[in-house]
Write a protein that holds these residues in place. Sequence first.
Motif, PDB file in Angstrom:
ATOM      1  N   ASP A 165      71.271  16.393  23.669  1.00  9.87           N
ATOM      2  CA  ASP A 165      72.578  15.744  22.516  1.00  9.87           C
ATOM      3  C   ASP A 165      73.691  17.594  22.785  1.00  9.87           C
ATOM      4  N   SER A 166      73.400  18.054  23.979  1.00  6.30           N
ATOM      5  CA  SER A 166      74.712  18.986  23.756  1.00  6.30           C
ATOM      6  C   SER A 166      75.382  18.803  25.474  1.00  6.30           C
ATOM      7  N   THR A 191      76.402  27.901  26.712  1.00  5.44           N
ATOM      8  CA  THR A 191      78.370  27.868  26.936  1.00  5.44           C
ATOM      9  C   THR A 191      78.261  25.763  26.293  1.00  5.44           C
ATOM     10  N   ALA A 192      76.990  25.640  26.460  1.00  6.58           N
ATOM     11  CA  ALA A 192      77.497  23.734  26.384  1.00  6.58           C
ATOM     12  C   ALA A 192      77.222  23.419  24.539  1.00  6.58           C
ATOM     13  N   LYS A 193      78.052  22.154  24.709  1.00  5.42           N
ATOM     14  CA  LYS A 193      78.436  22.221  23.208  1.00  5.42           C
ATOM     15  C   LYS A 193      77.630  21.179  22.579  1.00  5.42           C
ATOM     16  N   ALA A 235      69.240  18.976  32.883  1.00  8.79           N
ATOM     17  CA  ALA A 235      68.312  17.935  31.862  1.00  8.79           C
ATOM     18  C   ALA A 235      68.001  19.126  31.725  1.00  8.79           C
ATOM     19  N   GLU A 236      66.821  20.829  32.604  1.00 10.90           N
ATOM     20  CA  GLU A 236      66.305  20.967  31.857  1.00 10.90           C
ATOM     21  C   GLU A 236      66.380  22.479  31.318  1.00 10.90           C
ATOM     22  N   THR A 237      68.233  23.009  31.485  1.00  7.50           N
ATOM     23  CA  THR A 237      68.721  24.165  31.203  1.00  7.50           C
ATOM     24  C   THR A 237      69.613  23.676  29.303  1.00  7.50           C
TER      25      THR A 237
END
Length: 621
Positions: free
Chosen positions: A279-280, A242-244, A273-275
């Motif tokens: 930039d999201s 769901t990161a935007k 960080a690893e997932t």
Amino acid sequence: MADIINLLPDNIANQIAAGEVIQRPASAVKELLENAVDAGATEIQLIIRDAGKELVQVIDNGSGMSDTDARMCFERHATSKIKSIDDLFQIRTMGFRGEALASIAAVSQVELKSRRAEDELGTFIEIDNSVIRRQEPCQAPVGTSIAMKNLFFNVPARRNFLKSNAAEMRHIVDEFIRVALAFPHLQFSLNSNGQQMFHFEKGSLKQRIVSILGQHYNSKLVTVKESTDYMNIHGFVGKPETAKKTRGDQFFFVNNRFIKSSYLNHAVMNAFAETIPPDSFPLYVLFIDLDPAHVDINVHPTKQEIKFDDERILYAFVQSAIKHALAQFSVTPALDFDLDPGIQQLDALTQPFTEEKKAQSAGTSIYKTFTSANQAHIIDKSNNSNLQHWKELYGPPPARDNDFPPPPSPSDFPPVSTASVIDERWQEAAHDQKGPVQVHQQYILSQIKSGFILVDQRSAHERILYERYLRALAEKPIATQQSLFPQTLELLPADAIIVHEMLPDLQALGYDLEPFGQHTFVVRGTPADIQTGNEQASIEGLLEQFKNFSHELKHNRRERLVRSMARNNAIPSGKPLSTREMQNIIDELFACSMPNISPGGRGTFISFKLNDLEKMFDRGF
Ligand code: ADP
Ligand code: MG
């Protein structure tokens, strides 16, 4: 010459002071909503006209005010929330400065209606420019309604500074959402120019988040919850998917107060960080509760910045709590998602610091409290929550054994060696039929409740070693196996420098090295799980890995060392494993705080669900 110093009249002094508190309609929204919350309201309506330039009104069903209090509350420094300076360090209300209503009254026209439950009649007050124009008894429901009209009508310069309606409305909605998130057990509504924009029923934090962000977030939230004597954190983060690309749905609350902290934000980003792609921005709604004595909320008038006694602890705490949460969701997708409405919220409200706990943490160093067994990313072997996580994966309890064994301690992990064929047979026979199976000497297939998982033996072992080594550096050094015949190790000058610098860490990790001349070391012992005879190769391989990692500046030296060791000592692909060894890998992997990913970001296992398999067969492949 005449004296030239005057005292400013109250209304001008108030106007000047108001500049700090009320900068735009949204500032009044925040103050009025918080007053309603402080007054114990359970239903709160916000009514806006013309983006708040014409009207900001808050109606609540809280305690209400007496006639006198209704007049008093517009005085500067009029507050019912603190009486002495000591109270300032135990603030549990949103407001406490007694400035908001005085400031609002100084820059607008205000109408207040209020009634307490014990009074038959309420009171009505009209004020403009800090002057009471009218006060009279009136009929009113229990609670308070405060209407701020024509903001800055008497300060035209400030009125001209207001932005477009769209921009001011955006600020209003932001404030509204922040308060609504902080108090999901209260009902909120927002009406703008006669249109209902939001209506939130009382519920759990999760329900509140979903009603704000949309129903499809229901399955996209991961519970975060960790408690220590020093602080608690609870809330939700969005699953990595769901990161935007834009920053946005990110909320931190400290003692239920919305704050902005790039430092804590960084801690969250780091945990993700690893997932997620660079930039999201992940979604998060996180509540940190700690003894108000450790927080200084007084540093900024609008109170969004905040100062903590020890930020580093908070950083580490937040980061590990989130890593832990992320690690668990991949294994236990449905973990406590549909808790009773309000439970999460209750926690925040019912876990204030007891006198006893306060005394304890005052006596010991905070840091110690934090790094003890309470530390979020260290899995306490005696703690059942970890077993819970296990049962989710493998339950219902397998026939062979009802008491699921605790995850093995690192020292139980046998050296990986090629077992003799006979050994292998014996173990196979002794073991449950459903024991893991090795596939192409590279993967481990293991049946679980909902289907099966396929573990990559190398990535998985790398993850296990990585966490074990981190633990070794943080708390308990790894046992050293003394060599019968110490070897000398001759290194290139540059390599010797590296080893010199890393000596203390290497010792904690189980290497017993002693400098012997400029570029030479004597190797007296190696970590207990490295096979003897390999001392030299082990250190050389480690150096090689370490140098490979040296371009990765984001990792500090220790991190690089740990990663190098994990990579260097991990079981390679192509190595045959006994059933016992495979079982150990699985046991240890799922005792890790982040079992689903290798330190370098590779997946460690894939799970195959029976449901999905069925569908695949239905579709004909
Ligand atoms: P503060 O919240 O910092 O005390 P305010 O100027 O916001 O200062 O409010 C002054 C006082 O007025 C509060 O301490 C409270 O006693 C009273 N008050 C304000 N709003 C309400 C309300 N909605 N219901 C009941 N009392 C209120
Ligand atoms: Mg207030």
